[in-house]
Design a protein around this motif. Structure first.
Motif, PDB file in Angstrom:
ATOM      1  N   PHE A 138      69.356  26.011  66.222  1.00 37.50           N
ATOM      2  CA  PHE A 138      70.010  26.322  67.484  1.00 37.50           C
ATOM      3  C   PHE A 138      71.479  25.899  67.481  1.00 37.50           C
ATOM      4  N   LEU A 139      71.912  25.223  66.427  1.00 36.22           N
ATOM      5  CA  LEU A 139      73.318  24.845  66.316  1.00 36.22           C
ATOM      6  C   LEU A 139      74.160  25.893  65.600  1.00 36.22           C
ATOM      7  N   SER A 140      73.596  27.045  65.293  1.00 41.03           N
ATOM      8  CA  SER A 140      74.285  28.002  64.427  1.00 41.03           C
ATOM      9  C   SER A 140      75.168  29.009  65.162  1.00 41.03           C
ATOM     10  N   TYR A 141      75.196  28.979  66.482  1.00 41.75           N
ATOM     11  CA  TYR A 141      75.961  30.012  67.187  1.00 41.75           C
ATOM     12  C   TYR A 141      77.456  29.999  66.891  1.00 41.75           C
ATOM     13  N   PRO A 142      78.078  28.875  66.522  1.00 49.54           N
ATOM     14  CA  PRO A 142      79.493  28.949  66.126  1.00 49.54           C
ATOM     15  C   PRO A 142      79.757  29.838  64.908  1.00 49.54           C
TER      16      PRO A 142
END
Length: 467
Positions: free
Chosen positions: A417-421
């Motif tokens: 879930f930290l991959s949106y950047p």
């Protein structure tokens, strides 16, 4: 000298800056291919610490930790979460030039407002600040913060999709959300007849589809029934992982014999395996065409190279690599046979081997049409190519051989879930390419025209393509 990863990171001129800040950054995210667990979305998961959300299951980071000499106990073993975090922090300074260096800093900046350089000196501050922030961050908060319009998860045909249904009906713990969470049909286990798990898998597919799979016709019926079930829960896309494309045609009668031979536990020849895979891929493409389901094909990944570590940790733990096949000829034969027999669905081609970009892009140009803009897509730079050089190469080749303006853009292909950047990273690179072209007089310095092109690539094209 520019500051490290400042507001204009990767943006080399004023046009690129305007395109990113006034156009790209305003677009929602259409993450049409990822591996996020639907259960964690439905449960609106909160994460206990930075290691859990940052390092658990992230084989990108695990690979570089191993390369940095970190003991496996601090990667996938029983070390404490803080010690695993510290091991990664020790690794990051050695990642200059690796996209993980930028991604890791972007993740801390965008989620936790932490702008410290990642190193041992700052480790305790990063750990404490991020963990304090995580107390008030859930999955729903993340989806809202990044304006995630749609998530396309990756799901096996036998999956009950219970969490997708809960989310769709508003019955999940996450409640009503603006993000659509839709399944994607990933039938690899039904295609890989050469897998030792194949026979057991077919039994599970029989149960999930409520069809007694005893021959090739009943297998196809079971797969079709599951596709219809997926469509009822919003499915608009399928996904296929192929090291290379098989293509050997044979009669349905002979394919039936091959399947029955496998179900009896008998070893198949390489030719029999390829005949079966060709047949199933064509049958699935026919159904996708009828139901307006896009067909994603991921090529040229060689899985589980390290047998010792695979036996210890299983798949998707960082022991895959780029395969090096001539993938184009058989793919051309497959597309041609489907095209003349029943027509082609919308298709997206990815390759893990950057040498395939030109052949793929020119091949897909042979099968465009049916009044669908960008029906055949050269997929975003994927996995090992998912870096600045790879993204620039993919977009420039697409521009040179087809239509960059019709590109459906970026996806995370991630379990985190930290991959949106990563979408931001892609968007900055896209805006910089267009800004440099405008600066050099290669395209008009028309901000409205270029801005609309950016918005289409970042969001609108995918929204239309998967509608």
């Amino acid at each position: 000298m520019k500051k490290f990863m400042d507001r204009d990171f990767l943006l080399e001129n004023e046009i690129a800056k305007e395109l990113f800040h006034n156009y790209a950054s305003e677009c929602p995210l259409f993450d049409y291919h990822c591996h996020l667990p639907p259960k964690e979305i439905a449960e609106n998961k909160q994460f206990k610490n930075l290691t859990e959300i940052w390092l658990y299951g992230d084989h990108y980071k695990w690979r570089v930790m191993r390369a940095n000499g970190i003991d496996e106990n601090y990667i996938t073993g029983n070390a404490s979460d803080y010690d695993k975090f510290l091991a990664y922090v020790k690794t990051v300074p050695n990642l200059i030039g690796n996209p993980l260096y930028h991604w890791s800093h972007l993740e801390l900046q965008r989620y936790f407002d932490i702008y410290d350089v990642i190193n041992e000196k700052n480790a305790e501050t990063i750990w404490n600040k991020s963990n304090e922030k995580l107390k008030s961050i859930s999955v729903k908060d993340i989806l809202e913060k990044f304006k995630v319009d749609t998530i396309g998860t990756t799901d096996d045909p036998i999956d009950s999709l219970e969490f997708h249904k809960m989310i769709k009906d508003g019955n999940a713990k996450i409640g009503n959300i603006n993000t659509k969470v839709i399944p994607s049909f990933r039938p690899d286990k039904a295609i890989n007849i050469d897998s030792i798990e194949f026979v057991d898998y077919i039994k599970k597919l029989s149960i999930a589809s409520d069809i007694n799979i005893k021959d090739i016709n009943s297998l196809i019926e079971a797969l079709y029934r599951r596709i219809d079930y997926f469509i009822n829960l919003g499915c608009v896309s399928s996904d296929h992982a192929l090291e290379y494309c098989p293509f050997i045609l044979d009669s349905e009668e002979n394919i039936d014999k091959i399947l029955k031979k496998s179900l009896l536990g008998n070893k198949l020849t390489v030719e029999e395996i390829e005949k079966y895979k060709t047949y199933i891929l064509m049958k699935l493409a026919k159904k996708y065409k009828e139901k307006n389901i896009s067909m994603q094909i991921h090529l040229a990944s060689m899985r589980n190279n390290n047998k010792k570590m695979f036996d210890l940790l299983g798949a998707d733990t960082g022991f895959d690599s780029v395969a090096d096949h001539n993938i184009i000829r058989n793919l051309s034969y497959l597309l041609n046979e489907c095209s003349k027999t029943f027509g082609l669905p919308k298709m997206i081609f990815y390759s893990l081997n950057i040498k395939d970009y030109y052949p793929l892009s020119t091949l897909m140009g042979c099968f465009q049409g049916d009044g669908i803009k960008g029906k055949m897509q050269l997929g975003s730079a994927w996995w090992f190519c998912d870096n600045r050089d790879g993204m620039e190469e993919q977009m420039k080749i697409l521009a040179n051989t087809g239509s960059l303006s019709l590109f459906i853009g970026m996806l995370t292909d991630s379990r985190s879930f930290l991959s949106y950047p990563r979408h931001e990273y892609f968007r900055r690179i896209l805006c910089n390419i267009l800004g440099n072209w405008a600066e050099n007089g290669e395209v008009p310095n028309d901000i409205e025209f270029l801005g609309n092109t950016v918005k289409n690539i970042c969001f609108n094209n995918a929204k239309e393509y998967f509608s």
